[in-house]
Structures are given as structure tokens and as C-alpha cells.
Design a protein around this motif. Sequence first.
Motif, mmCIF file in Angstrom:
data_model
loop_
_atom_site.group_PDB
_atom_site.id
_atom_site.type_symbol
_atom_site.label_atom_id
_atom_site.label_comp_id
_atom_site.label_asym_id
_atom_site.label_seq_id
_atom_site.Cartn_x
_atom_site.Cartn_y
_atom_site.Cartn_z
ATOM 1 N N ASP A 1 0.880 -1.176 -0.024
ATOM 2 C CA ASP A 1 0.077 0.069 -0.157
ATOM 3 C C ASP A 1 0.947 1.103 0.138
ATOM 4 O OD1 ASP A 1 -1.976 2.087 0.489
ATOM 5 O OD2 ASP A 1 -2.436 1.022 2.512
ATOM 6 N N ARG B 1 0.128 4.443 0.433
ATOM 7 C CA ARG B 1 -0.135 5.161 1.369
ATOM 8 C C ARG B 1 0.591 4.984 2.664
ATOM 9 N NH1 ARG B 1 -6.449 5.636 1.462
ATOM 10 N NH2 ARG B 1 -5.978 3.400 1.202
ATOM 11 N N GLY C 1 -4.851 9.001 -0.980
ATOM 12 C CA GLY C 1 -5.146 8.191 -1.980
ATOM 13 C C GLY C 1 -5.628 8.637 -3.054
ATOM 14 N N THR D 1 -4.163 10.049 -5.499
ATOM 15 C CA THR D 1 -2.875 9.963 -6.471
ATOM 16 C C THR D 1 -2.340 8.796 -6.055
ATOM 17 O OG1 THR D 1 -2.921 12.261 -6.779
ATOM 18 C CG2 THR D 1 -1.003 10.804 -7.661
ATOM 19 N N ALA D 2 -2.165 7.824 -7.063
ATOM 20 C CA ALA D 2 -1.591 6.428 -6.705
ATOM 21 C C ALA D 2 0.047 6.871 -6.468
ATOM 22 C CB ALA D 2 -1.548 5.663 -7.600
ATOM 23 N N SER E 1 3.768 6.192 -7.362
ATOM 24 C CA SER E 1 4.275 5.617 -8.539
ATOM 25 C C SER E 1 5.377 4.556 -8.229
ATOM 26 C CB SER E 1 4.934 6.577 -9.152
ATOM 27 O OG SER E 1 6.040 7.110 -8.797
#
Length: 176
Positions: free
Chosen positions: A91, A93, A127, A129-130, A132
Motif C-alpha cells: 500500500d 499510502r 489516496g 493519487t497512486a 508511482s
Amino acid sequence: MTGIVMKRLVDVGATDTPFTLQLRWDDGVEQRADLSGVIALSRHFAVFSDDPDAFSKVRIINWGHGIAWENGLDYSAENLARIADEQAEEDGRALIEDFQKRFKLTNAQVGQALGYKLSQIKNFKSGHTAVSPAVRIAIHAMKQEPTVLYARMGRDVSSGKLNNLRHISSRIKNSA
């Protein structure tokens, strides 16, 4: 690498997935490592693309600090762990939160370390923006080798002024 306890392999075997190994470490953790990138990009390991069955004839060497094949090729446990860790589902985040907590960084300092504006760090953490692969790689590098973080944090890029990092420096030393 500094401050890293070397893992030792206790079991290794090829899986049904081409060029993928199942690893079991001395701490009981099991991981998979897909070595297809190594095979595709290393002239030495390319021999396995012509003879995939040879890949399955892998064994542990050097008291768990590496693996070897019948053709004489070997690979370190440290590099296997790095590949497995990089390929593990994670994850983004939680990765940023853990990085920030470990080094006791503000959102702005995380942004400086990663080369992003504060608003982007907030988007990662919320969350929106993912995270990278490049950010994941950078965070892993800084966690494994804090010197990379030190290099990124010395000066405010926009002003050229030294940052007030004494409190961060002492916290980083205490967390290592």
C-alpha cells in the motif's frame, strides 16, 4: 548497506511460474522472487531463457547467504531479498506513512526528499493519487540507506539555504 541485518535462506525452490523462486528465510518469512528481469537483462543469466529446466535446479549455498545452479551461476540472498521486497504488493499510502514516521519527517520534508510539492504528498497520503513505482523505489532506497535521505535534505532546493535538520538528524540516528 548500513544497519541491515542480513537475512539467511533456509529453503528455496522453483515455482510453476517461469523464472520465479519461492524463498523461506531464517525468520520464517516466505516470499517469491521473479528473476525474469535478471534473466532478460543479464548476459550471464540469459542462459536460462534457452534452458528453463536448468533454472529449477537451484540450491542454497554459503550457509544461506546465496543460491547457486548446476551451471555455476550464483546469486546473493541480499539481492534476492531486495527483488522480493520490490515485487511485493504494498500500500503506497502506508509506505509513505511508515517512511515519514520512521524518520520523523513533516509532509514538506517528505516532499523535499522525494522531489514533490507538499500538495502532491498530501494527494499520495489521502489516496487521491497512486504512489508511482519511482516513488516506491526512492523510499525503499532511503529506508535502506539513510545517506540518500541526508543527501536530499541538506539544502532547500529553491532557496539554497541550509535546512534546520539537527532535530531530524538525531531522530534518524535513534531510529536506526
